[in-house]
Design a protein around this motif. Structure first.
Motif, PDB file in Angstrom:
ATOM      1  N   LEU A 214       9.945   2.460  -6.075  1.00 24.43           N
ATOM      2  CA  LEU A 214       9.908   0.876  -6.808  1.00 24.43           C
ATOM      3  C   LEU A 214       8.923   0.985  -7.731  1.00 24.43           C
ATOM      4  O   LEU A 214       9.006  -0.111  -8.612  1.00 24.43           O
ATOM      5  CB  LEU A 214       9.097   0.246  -5.383  1.00 24.43           C
ATOM      6  CG  LEU A 214      10.231   0.018  -4.149  1.00 24.43           C
ATOM      7  CD1 LEU A 214       9.461  -0.701  -3.364  1.00 24.43           C
ATOM      8  CD2 LEU A 214      11.736  -0.293  -4.509  1.00 24.43           C
ATOM      9  N   LYS A 272       7.231 -11.349   5.089  1.00 17.17           N
ATOM     10  CA  LYS A 272       6.298 -10.535   3.948  1.00 17.17           C
ATOM     11  C   LYS A 272       7.011 -10.785   2.645  1.00 17.17           C
ATOM     12  O   LYS A 272       8.253 -10.832   2.352  1.00 17.17           O
ATOM     13  CB  LYS A 272       6.628  -9.128   4.147  1.00 17.17           C
ATOM     14  CG  LYS A 272       6.258  -8.729   5.620  1.00 17.17           C
ATOM     15  CD  LYS A 272       4.630  -8.083   5.674  1.00 17.17           C
ATOM     16  CE  LYS A 272       4.495  -7.616   7.211  1.00 17.17           C
ATOM     17  NZ  LYS A 272       3.023  -7.110   7.198  1.00 17.17           N
ATOM     18  N   PRO A 273       6.429 -10.630   1.722  1.00 16.25           N
ATOM     19  CA  PRO A 273       6.683 -10.782   0.300  1.00 16.25           C
ATOM     20  C   PRO A 273       7.406  -9.784  -0.188  1.00 16.25           C
ATOM     21  O   PRO A 273       6.614  -8.537  -0.428  1.00 16.25           O
ATOM     22  CB  PRO A 273       5.689 -11.166  -0.657  1.00 16.25           C
ATOM     23  CG  PRO A 273       4.417 -10.449   0.101  1.00 16.25           C
ATOM     24  CD  PRO A 273       4.809 -10.593   1.668  1.00 16.25           C
ATOM     25  N   ASP A 274       8.681  -9.467  -0.418  1.00 13.61           N
ATOM     26  CA  ASP A 274       9.720  -8.330  -0.578  1.00 13.61           C
ATOM     27  C   ASP A 274       9.796  -8.007  -2.142  1.00 13.61           C
ATOM     28  O   ASP A 274      10.333  -8.945  -2.764  1.00 13.61           O
ATOM     29  CB  ASP A 274      10.863  -8.435   0.055  1.00 13.61           C
ATOM     30  CG  ASP A 274      11.771  -7.220  -0.115  1.00 13.61           C
ATOM     31  OD1 ASP A 274      11.966  -6.682  -1.126  1.00 13.61           O
ATOM     32  OD2 ASP A 274      12.687  -7.036   0.900  1.00 13.61           O
TER      33      ASP A 274
ATOM     34  N   ILE C 415       2.476  -1.161   3.345  1.00 10.41           N
ATOM     35  CA  ILE C 415       3.134  -1.635   4.853  1.00 10.41           C
ATOM     36  C   ILE C 415       2.360  -2.731   5.159  1.00 10.41           C
ATOM     37  O   ILE C 415       2.904  -3.704   5.896  1.00 10.41           O
ATOM     38  CB  ILE C 415       2.627  -0.248   5.696  1.00 10.41           C
ATOM     39  CG1 ILE C 415       3.338   1.001   5.344  1.00 10.41           C
ATOM     40  CG2 ILE C 415       3.130  -0.657   7.192  1.00 10.41           C
ATOM     41  CD1 ILE C 415       4.830   0.884   5.581  1.00 10.41           C
ATOM     42  N   GLY C 416       1.229  -3.052   5.098  1.00 13.02           N
ATOM     43  CA  GLY C 416       0.288  -4.272   5.481  1.00 13.02           C
ATOM     44  C   GLY C 416       0.889  -5.423   5.003  1.00 13.02           C
ATOM     45  O   GLY C 416       1.239  -6.537   5.651  1.00 13.02           O
ATOM     46  N   HIS C 418       3.737  -5.999   2.515  1.00 15.25           N
ATOM     47  CA  HIS C 418       4.923  -6.053   2.140  1.00 15.25           C
ATOM     48  C   HIS C 418       5.901  -5.500   3.094  1.00 15.25           C
ATOM     49  O   HIS C 418       7.056  -5.748   2.887  1.00 15.25           O
ATOM     50  CB  HIS C 418       4.943  -5.307   0.462  1.00 15.25           C
ATOM     51  CG  HIS C 418       4.232  -5.927  -0.153  1.00 15.25           C
ATOM     52  ND1 HIS C 418       4.320  -7.276  -0.992  1.00 15.25           N
ATOM     53  CD2 HIS C 418       2.913  -5.419  -0.738  1.00 15.25           C
ATOM     54  CE1 HIS C 418       3.492  -7.349  -1.759  1.00 15.25           C
ATOM     55  NE2 HIS C 418       2.255  -6.554  -1.658  1.00 15.25           N
ATOM     56  N   GLY C 419       5.456  -4.671   4.105  1.00 16.32           N
ATOM     57  CA  GLY C 419       6.471  -4.113   5.024  1.00 16.32           C
ATOM     58  C   GLY C 419       7.171  -3.118   4.316  1.00 16.32           C
ATOM     59  O   GLY C 419       8.374  -2.807   4.816  1.00 16.32           O
ATOM     60  N   MET C 420       7.015  -2.536   3.186  1.00 15.46           N
ATOM     61  CA  MET C 420       7.644  -1.421   2.644  1.00 15.46           C
ATOM     62  C   MET C 420       6.848  -0.310   1.893  1.00 15.46           C
ATOM     63  O   MET C 420       5.529  -0.356   1.848  1.00 15.46           O
ATOM     64  CB  MET C 420       8.619  -2.049   1.535  1.00 15.46           C
ATOM     65  CG  MET C 420       7.778  -2.780   0.630  1.00 15.46           C
ATOM     66  SD  MET C 420       8.856  -4.275  -0.135  1.00 15.46           S
ATOM     67  CE  MET C 420      10.543  -3.225  -0.696  1.00 15.46           C
TER      68      MET C 420
END
Lengths: 432, 432, 432
Positions: A214, A272-274, C415-416, C418-420
């Motif tokens: 990313l 969640k903000p992606d 992870i916390g 943004h979950g990614m």
């Protein structure tokens, strides 16, 4: 020498360089959003495609797009800029999209470079949608036809004095000519190719296939945003100080609004903000403002960008639902918002900004006339591009094959197509 | 104030900024093409080298290059731009390479910045060839002499009104002055240093040592390509609209052709399209067009770039065969194609493009005269640079050592020279 | 149209684009200098913050900064550039910092864009200092107030004709307005947040927490250096050829000197040349020259940059000693050297460079007058910014929380929040 020529030429060349730099943006966004095992392939496609575009537009595209001819196709100056007389400035056919701004004075080769970097963009848009399963050479062959034929024919209709220009269709910097054309060609490719192995479960629901880098994707997003400050304000083809200042602002505000609405709506929908959605929201806002950037107010640009940010999130979900596999969201960004931006001209345009061009859109008292013309253009360009692209994809598939083998796809195209890895020495999980 | 001064100064400064940005391109191409364990070292060298160049060119180089003096060396304005009168615009010595384009009006400090970013480029070229085994401080010391002495002396011969300029040697943007000078100095360094441990087997055949981050390398390649739109069109030192438009096109077409021929020939020879060769083909085309960019037609630029793309692939194979270890292909790109581009002026130049400068080359009816002058310049610059650089490398080796210890080379220069890693936390195989 | 308007507008827009690009520089420097597990969060913050800045400055900041009002605040043209009459060119209040250079003619929207990209920079500076533990939404809310209120109020004092401008305080491109304001706001945030878990041992001595990607950081450093060629020379707001040429040189020499002194002193102190210190030395030199760039000689710029490079290394050590945890060195770069650069105007300014503005500084026979005015400005801006920022941070903390949970901080904010993950598929050690 007249200072206007000098200033206009500098503006055209410098903004064209920024648009050229978007090749880096596309390469890194697409690579970052996909898997490590396909990185060399995607980087290589995006690097080679501008070389192919340069040759194809030099040999074919420029003449088809800007040469005198008929309302549907240009027929002069093919094969290497041979006839300097086919210059947009002197060609009688070239009265249309730019009539409000004279670009008569810029040297032919400066115009050529500016148009070339736009043509290259249309081809790179396709790259992301067909990533992770298309054969390297097959993509290159498609790109040649894309930049040599499809793009310039549509370009002739709209920017080359063709039938849509005559009807009063307005696409300032290419929501239709560049982005939706790229998007329709990509859609045809995706349909012919099918989804990546593992993208959809047996019940049809999608598996997330996360991007592998990313940081790379964010570099690309910033570079694209920068590039758009060439793309839109440069499309004046002249250093018209009021126009270029306004276009910089509408371009930036649409990007900002797209970022905020896409981040917010993806946050609401997924909790969640992606970052992927944030980036695609930015690009969606930029694509949507590309057609109307010169014709709308700053506040309208905020609204257009804000809508684009919502559309892109919904489009990603929709394509997932109908099992169309677009690894980087190129269709949601370029196709959906290319069409939306084109229509937005018919809604938000105000005659005061470029007097004597668009007139007023629906929301500013102009009625449905402009909107319907924009709709006509969006639909006809879409049909034409999709059909021609589909034929080309199918012929390529029949002649040389379009998709790598399942074994190669699973192992990664980097080893299979290029015999090398992007991250030699790094420990990477097999699936990536 | 005259608008021409304003336009010319803006053009010179903006293109100089693009050339400055090439430092990022060199840093990332070189780092991406080498191993992870040496990344901090290579990044650091490339970051510090422009600082060293800035000081060296400010204190010494500018005066040696552009000051009045004799045909071999300038002797005015040393030590910090002290004498504004040594400006190329006013110095009588400065009649030569730019005689077709007046740059009399641009402020001295703008000219200085443009020349400085060129000088910096010559030093960074060396960096890639000696990577992965040279001592950090030794490289820095060499860079100081490179930018402070070697580069400006050659520059005086060609761009400072010196003996080659007087003879009618033409190098528009520096295939010789920048690229072959960087290449010859690098060759001397590589010969003194020797090959990396593990590069060659006992029987002399080479081991492939793959680069560790092709995303980084591709970023660098695009940045360099962008930077060349400053390098070549900026070398007009004036916003001459026809010249800069044409040079943008010849520059881009040469890059495109270099990409396609290098990709194709490496595909034919190795069975796969190698991204490293694609990138080096692009750079080779750009290096080769640097001297002739202003003097040749677009079609000639395609031919020059196409030949460069072939030459670079063959040169990489040749250097491998003769056991010269150049980790990133800098010699094949900058030395081989710097020389080729210089000679290409003698083959492809056409008097119509810059009337009164080059005359016609061999292929356009000009006979062998220009070609032989170009050959004279390429050979004498090569001999001079190689010998002086060799002496400097050998003195550095004797005084402070040139190569890190075998233990440090195997473990990586990042830990050894800098006490840090580029990718802290990542699992990386030891050999990388 | 007058050519001066055209040239000035092109210059303002192009340099503003370079400053916009600094967002990429900040994003990659900050991400590279921190841990892989927080990369998505940092990239996302830096990407969203310019969108927030665009909205906040459009809606509030521009009017507060440049509208007519009183010496402390502007009160016109709020909410979306509604009143074109509040243009700096026509507003009577706007006589001050730029009095030596007329920018009357550049269109309002071009000025707005230039000022917007500066405002955005102030917010991104904060991002690095609070990284790796601040809540995503809380940072965004702070950024809105930063760009909407804090920055423009200080800006009004200095660039909007306010009380410091009237007193003869000079800050050409923003060592105070942008960098120290960003730094003071960051310091308040860091004090409220506290150190990262694991940064300090029980005895108070610091643990090194190495950055995870120095390639990314180096990309950012070069991009910031490039951006500064917009930041400083663009602050002329006019293509004044002598001024912009000189400012390019002073800017570059300060960066070069900062690189060399920071590298040298960190080498002496730690035994190895630390790339992080090299990069921060470059940025320190650039921050320090930002206020005086137009008022000092090239040799003075070398001295200023050289001191900045030493200061940044000492400041990093000092903040470590007093247990203030600034993951990327933002306080040492922007706060310490923002203040130093502001004071340097009072020491090194020479009236010959911008006649009728600064007069001479202490070292050039001007006595203590200018120095004391600069000191007054630095102190009052510091007090104001620190206090207001502290209040805002504390309110945010009370209302919505400021710091992620310890579990989330240890596992990583990616992870916390943004979950990614930033590097999906890569094997990364847990602590990173």
């Amino acid at each position: 020498m007249d200072f206007k020529i000098v200033a206009d030429t500098m503006w055209v060349l410098i903004t064209a360089m920024l648009v050229f730099f978007m090749n880096l943006g596309f390469a890194t966004v697409e690579t970052g959003f996909t898997r490590a095992k396909n990185s060399v392939n995607i980087l290589s496609k995006n690097f080679v495609v501008f070389a192919i575009s340069s040759i194809a537009f030099f040999a074919l595209g420029w003449g088809l797009m800007f040469g005198n001819g008929n309302p549907f196709i240009g027929l002069q100056g093919l094969f290497g800029l041979a006839g300097a007389d086919n210059s947009p400035a002197t060609g009688a056919a070239y009265q249309g999209a730019y009539s409000a701004i004279s670009w008569a004075t810029v040297p032919l080769l400066a115009k050529f470079f500016f148009q070339l970097v736009f043509a290259g963009t249309a081809a790179t848009i396709v790259s992301g949608a067909v990533a992770e399963r298309v054969k390297y050479l097959s993509f290159i062959v498609f790109s040649f036809f894309m930049v040599g034929i499809i793009y310039p024919v549509v370009g002739h209709w709209i920017w080359g004095g063709g039938w849509l220009a005559v009807r009063g269709f307005w696409d300032f910097a290419g929501s239709t000519v560049v982005h939706s054309v790229g998007g329709w060609a990509a859609l045809a490719g995706v349909l012919v190719l099918g989804a990546r192995i593992g993208k959809f479960k047996a019940d049809g629901s999608p598996n997330a296939i996360p991007g592998h880098n990313l940081g790379l994707a964010t570099i690309g997003a910033f570079v694209l945003w920068l590039g758009w400050f060439g793309f839109n304000p440069g499309s004046t083809m002249a250093a018209d100080v009021n126009a270029i200042s306004r276009i910089v602002i509408t371009t930036n505000l649409a990007a900002a609004a797209g970022i905020l609405t896409s981040t917010l709506i993806s946050w609401l929908l997924s909790g969640k903000p992606d970052l992927g959605m944030t980036i695609n929201g930015c690009l969606a806002g930029l694509v949507a403002i590309t057609a109307p950037c010169a014709y709308v107010s700053p506040v309208s640009s905020l609204i257009i960008g804000g809508i684009a940010g919502i559309l892109v999130v919904l489009a990603v979900m929709m394509f997932d639902r109908i099992r169309i596999d677009d690894p980087v969201g190129a269709l949601s960004v370029h196709l959906v918002n290319g069409v939306f931006g084109t229509l937005a001209v018919g809604l938000f345009a105000q005659d005061i900004f470029m007097p004597g061009t668009t007139g007023n859109g629906l929301f500013f008292g102009g009625g449905f006339g402009l909107f319907l013309t924009q709709l006509t253009g969006a639909v006809t360009v879409g049909l034409f591009t999709f059909l021609i692209a589909m034929v080309i994809w199918l012929v390529i598939k029949a002649v040389m094959g379009l998709r790598v083998s399942p074994e190669e796809e699973i192992r990664g195209l980097d080893i299979g197509e290029h015999g090398m890895e992007a991250y030699s020495g790094f420990q990477i999980f097999t699936a990536q």
